[in-house]
Design a protein around this motif. Structure first.
Motif, PDB file in Angstrom:
ATOM      1  N   SER A 142       0.829  -1.393  -0.230  1.00 13.63           N
ATOM      2  CA  SER A 142      -0.172   0.007   0.132  1.00 13.63           C
ATOM      3  C   SER A 142       1.132   1.296   0.114  1.00 13.63           C
ATOM      4  CB  SER A 142      -0.748   0.149   1.263  1.00 13.63           C
ATOM      5  OG  SER A 142      -0.018   0.427   2.459  1.00 13.63           O
ATOM      6  N   GLY A 151       1.435   4.626   5.089  1.00 14.82           N
ATOM      7  CA  GLY A 151       0.225   5.355   6.364  1.00 14.82           C
ATOM      8  C   GLY A 151      -0.846   4.528   5.902  1.00 14.82           C
ATOM      9  N   SER A 152      -1.186   3.787   4.890  1.00 15.78           N
ATOM     10  CA  SER A 152      -2.864   3.291   4.651  1.00 15.78           C
ATOM     11  C   SER A 152      -3.164   2.328   5.830  1.00 15.78           C
ATOM     12  CB  SER A 152      -2.800   2.958   3.257  1.00 15.78           C
ATOM     13  OG  SER A 152      -1.869   2.270   2.755  1.00 15.78           O
ATOM     14  N   GLY A 153      -2.254   1.788   6.587  1.00 17.71           N
ATOM     15  CA  GLY A 153      -2.648   1.038   7.689  1.00 17.71           C
ATOM     16  C   GLY A 153      -2.135  -0.655   7.613  1.00 17.71           C
ATOM     17  N   LYS A 154      -1.153  -0.739   6.997  1.00 21.92           N
ATOM     18  CA  LYS A 154      -0.541  -2.032   6.832  1.00 21.92           C
ATOM     19  C   LYS A 154      -0.273  -2.827   8.506  1.00 21.92           C
ATOM     20  CE  LYS A 154       2.729  -0.886   3.892  1.00 21.92           C
ATOM     21  NZ  LYS A 154       2.354   0.491   4.126  1.00 21.92           N
ATOM     22  N   THR A 155       0.412  -1.867   9.059  1.00 29.50           N
ATOM     23  CA  THR A 155       1.062  -2.467  10.513  1.00 29.50           C
ATOM     24  C   THR A 155      -0.059  -2.496  11.393  1.00 29.50           C
ATOM     25  OG1 THR A 155       3.143  -1.227   9.803  1.00 29.50           O
ATOM     26  CG2 THR A 155       2.875  -2.266  12.101  1.00 29.50           C
ATOM     27  N   THR A 156      -0.954  -1.618  11.177  1.00 30.75           N
ATOM     28  CA  THR A 156      -2.211  -1.759  12.283  1.00 30.75           C
ATOM     29  C   THR A 156      -2.996  -2.963  11.943  1.00 30.75           C
ATOM     30  OG1 THR A 156      -2.011   0.852  12.427  1.00 30.75           O
ATOM     31  CG2 THR A 156      -4.020  -0.277  13.318  1.00 30.75           C
ATOM     32  N   ARG A 194       6.622  -2.533  16.901  1.00 31.23           N
ATOM     33  CA  ARG A 194       5.117  -2.545  17.089  1.00 31.23           C
ATOM     34  C   ARG A 194       4.604  -3.976  17.289  1.00 31.23           C
ATOM     35  NH1 ARG A 194       2.581   1.304  12.894  1.00 31.23           N
ATOM     36  NH2 ARG A 194       0.762   0.546  13.478  1.00 31.23           N
ATOM     37  N   GLU A 254       5.015  -7.466   5.167  1.00 31.78           N
ATOM     38  CA  GLU A 254       4.781  -6.081   4.916  1.00 31.78           C
ATOM     39  C   GLU A 254       5.763  -5.417   4.008  1.00 31.78           C
ATOM     40  OE1 GLU A 254       3.791  -3.658   8.285  1.00 31.78           O
ATOM     41  OE2 GLU A 254       4.003  -1.938   7.196  1.00 31.78           O
ATOM     42  N   LYS A 271      -9.850   2.158   7.137  1.00 32.43           N
ATOM     43  CA  LYS A 271     -10.090   3.202   7.764  1.00 32.43           C
ATOM     44  C   LYS A 271     -11.520   3.757   7.436  1.00 32.43           C
ATOM     45  CE  LYS A 271      -5.297   4.772   7.536  1.00 32.43           C
ATOM     46  NZ  LYS A 271      -4.388   6.013   7.599  1.00 32.43           N
ATOM     47  N   ASP A 289     -13.963   4.027   9.316  1.00 31.92           N
ATOM     48  CA  ASP A 289     -14.536   4.709  10.239  1.00 31.92           C
ATOM     49  C   ASP A 289     -14.434   6.167  10.039  1.00 31.92           C
ATOM     50  OD1 ASP A 289     -11.906   5.603  11.981  1.00 31.92           O
ATOM     51  OD2 ASP A 289     -11.547   3.871  10.784  1.00 31.92           O
ATOM     52  N   LEU A 290     -13.614   6.778   8.845  1.00 35.09           N
ATOM     53  CA  LEU A 290     -13.391   8.032   8.499  1.00 35.09           C
ATOM     54  C   LEU A 290     -14.153   8.436   7.590  1.00 35.09           C
ATOM     55  CD1 LEU A 290      -9.641   8.141   8.731  1.00 35.09           C
ATOM     56  CD2 LEU A 290     -11.012   8.992  10.289  1.00 35.09           C
ATOM     57  N   SER A 311     -12.100  -1.108   9.408  1.00 41.23           N
ATOM     58  CA  SER A 311     -11.768  -0.141  10.293  1.00 41.23           C
ATOM     59  C   SER A 311     -11.065  -0.846  11.329  1.00 41.23           C
ATOM     60  CB  SER A 311     -12.764   0.565  10.947  1.00 41.23           C
ATOM     61  OG  SER A 311     -12.476   1.402  11.791  1.00 41.23           O
ATOM     62  N   CYS A 312      -9.763  -0.640  11.556  1.00 45.18           N
ATOM     63  CA  CYS A 312      -9.091  -1.153  12.494  1.00 45.18           C
ATOM     64  C   CYS A 312      -9.393  -0.300  14.101  1.00 45.18           C
ATOM     65  CB  CYS A 312      -7.641  -1.075  12.460  1.00 45.18           C
ATOM     66  SG  CYS A 312      -6.879  -2.170  11.160  1.00 45.18           S
ATOM     67  N   ARG A 313     -10.111   0.768  13.717  1.00 41.29           N
ATOM     68  CA  ARG A 313     -10.502   1.438  14.863  1.00 41.29           C
ATOM     69  C   ARG A 313     -11.604   0.727  15.580  1.00 41.29           C
ATOM     70  NH1 ARG A 313     -10.255   7.993  16.305  1.00 41.29           N
ATOM     71  NH2 ARG A 313      -8.059   7.015  16.322  1.00 41.29           N
TER      72      ARG A 313
HETATM   73  N1  LIG Z   1      -9.016   6.177  11.927  1.00 41.53           N
HETATM   74  C1  LIG Z   1      -8.280   5.317  11.461  1.00 41.53           C
HETATM   75  N2  LIG Z   1      -6.809   5.237  11.473  1.00 41.53           N
HETATM   76  C2  LIG Z   1      -6.283   4.043  11.149  1.00 41.53           C
HETATM   77  C3  LIG Z   1      -6.727   2.816  10.971  1.00 41.53           C
HETATM   78  N3  LIG Z   1      -5.826   2.120  10.722  1.00 41.53           N
HETATM   79  C4  LIG Z   1      -4.705   2.660  10.857  1.00 41.53           C
HETATM   80  N4  LIG Z   1      -4.772   3.966  11.140  1.00 41.53           N
HETATM   81  C5  LIG Z   1      -3.923   4.944  11.292  1.00 41.53           C
HETATM   82  O1  LIG Z   1      -3.105   5.185  10.171  1.00 41.53           O
HETATM   83  C6  LIG Z   1      -1.605   5.687  10.685  1.00 41.53           C
HETATM   84  C7  LIG Z   1      -0.886   4.802   9.503  1.00 41.53           C
HETATM   85  O2  LIG Z   1      -0.848   3.503  10.180  1.00 41.53           O
HETATM   86  P1  LIG Z   1       0.273   2.333   9.950  1.00 41.53           P
HETATM   87  O3  LIG Z   1      -0.555   0.882  10.169  1.00 41.53           O
HETATM   88  O4  LIG Z   1       1.249   2.689  10.540  1.00 41.53           O
HETATM   89  O5  LIG Z   1       0.365   2.507   8.353  1.00 41.53           O
HETATM   90  P2  LIG Z   1       1.473   1.666   7.352  1.00 41.53           P
HETATM   91  O6  LIG Z   1       2.421   2.628   7.108  1.00 41.53           O
HETATM   92  O7  LIG Z   1       0.603   1.379   5.961  1.00 41.53           O
HETATM   93  O8  LIG Z   1       1.943   0.193   7.904  1.00 41.53           O
HETATM   94  C8  LIG Z   1      -1.517   5.336  12.311  1.00 41.53           C
HETATM   95  O9  LIG Z   1      -1.767   6.766  12.695  1.00 41.53           O
HETATM   96  C9  LIG Z   1      -2.704   4.572  12.541  1.00 41.53           C
HETATM   97  O10 LIG Z   1      -3.293   4.726  13.916  1.00 41.53           O
HETATM   98  C10 LIG Z   1      -8.024   2.887  10.831  1.00 41.53           C
HETATM   99  O11 LIG Z   1      -8.909   1.872  10.553  1.00 41.53           O
HETATM  100  N5  LIG Z   1      -8.902   3.894  11.377  1.00 41.53           N
END
Ligand SMILES: Nc1nc2c(ncn2[C@@H]2O[C@H](COP(=O)(O)OP(=O)(O)O)[C@@H](O)[C@H]2O)c(=O)[nH]1
Ligand SMILES: [Mg+2]
Length: 216
Positions: free
Chosen positions: A38, A41-46, A75, A117, A165, A167-168, A196-198
């Motif tokens: 991705s 910041g699109s949320g891979k690690t979360t 993490r 990842e 994401k 939830d946004l 939504s990981c939130r």
């Molecule tokens: N609102 C919201 N924020 C999210 C979600 N998933 C990830 N984030 C935020 O997006 C940011 C980047 O997430 P991260 O997992 O580091 O992305 P990566 O760079 O793709 O690994 C962080 O601040 C997370 O808290 C989600 O489902 N909802």
């Protein structure tokens, strides 16, 4: 010009050979492998954190690709699963050899799922197969519905598209339907998960998809 093309072809051929070896190793260990890609910041690690909360971490191994830091691997450390970090330096993607070398540091016996990842980037990672069973592309709702059309190779190569994401959505003009339509235009076979990981929405469906593919 033709010399440049020849060099590129050789690089891709060598990559294919490592990818094939990697796939053999995954098959021999009954380990399903996914390559997560991705934009940064699109949320891979979360998503990985939420996935590990729902699976047995002893059955999961992670390869973390990052250009500079070990932050993502740190993490995930608390889950106790095997993690190998690849620092790519200036390279914008993981390739077959990097995965081959990382896998040598893993004990895959008993591991049913290997998650890679990739480096955050919607272009280069799609060009290099690493032997994975499935490429998973994550598109967060803050990125715009047009990205599948702008980065078609990534969406063509992927088996799964996660719209993250969600939830946004109330705060944005993003249309899930339009994003899906654009992605399907590039790849009609794509499977989608809206997550939504939130709030946790969509996570059970995603982990069920993984569980079905983690061989016994
Ligand atoms: N609102 C919201 N924020 C999210 C979600 N998933 C990830 N984030 C935020 O997006 C940011 C980047 O997430 P991260 O997992 O580091 O992305 P990566 O760079 O793709 O690994 C962080 O601040 C997370 O808290 C989600 O489902 N909802
Ligand atoms: Mg990350």
């Amino acid at each position: 010009m033709s010399i440049k093309i020849q060099v590129l072809n050789n690089i891709l051929e060598i990559n294919e050979s490592y990818a094939a070896q990697n796939r053999e190793t995954f098959e021999a260990n009954h380990c399903f492998s996914v390559n997560m890609m991705s934009s940064p910041g699109s949320g891979k690690t979360t998503l990985l954190e939420k996935t590990l909360e729902r699976l047995d971490p002893s059955e999961v191994a992670i390869i973390e690709g990052d250009m500079q830091t070990t932050k993502d691997a740190e993490r995930l450390e608390r889950f106790g699963c095997q993690i190998v970090q690849i620092s790519t330096g200036n390279a914008c993607h993981l390739d077959g050899k990097m995965i081959h070398d990382a896998v040598e540091d893993l004990d895959l016996s008993g591991v049913r799922l290997l998650v890679i990842e990739n480096v955050g980037n919607l272009v280069c990672p799609a060009e290099f197969r690493v032997g994975e069973h499935a490429k998973v592309v994550i598109l967060s709702v803050t990125e715009g519905e047009d990205k599948p059309l702008k980065y078609p190779l990534m969406f063509r190569e992927a088996a799964v598209c996660i719209l993250s994401k969600i939830d946004l959505l109330p705060h944005l003009d993003f249309s899930l339907e339009e994003a899906r339509r654009n992605a399907l235009q590039i790849n009609p076979q794509l499977e989608f998960f809206s997550i939504s990981c939130r709030t946790g929405e969509g996570l059970d469906e995603w982990t069920d998809w993984l569980r079905k593919r983690m061989k016994g």
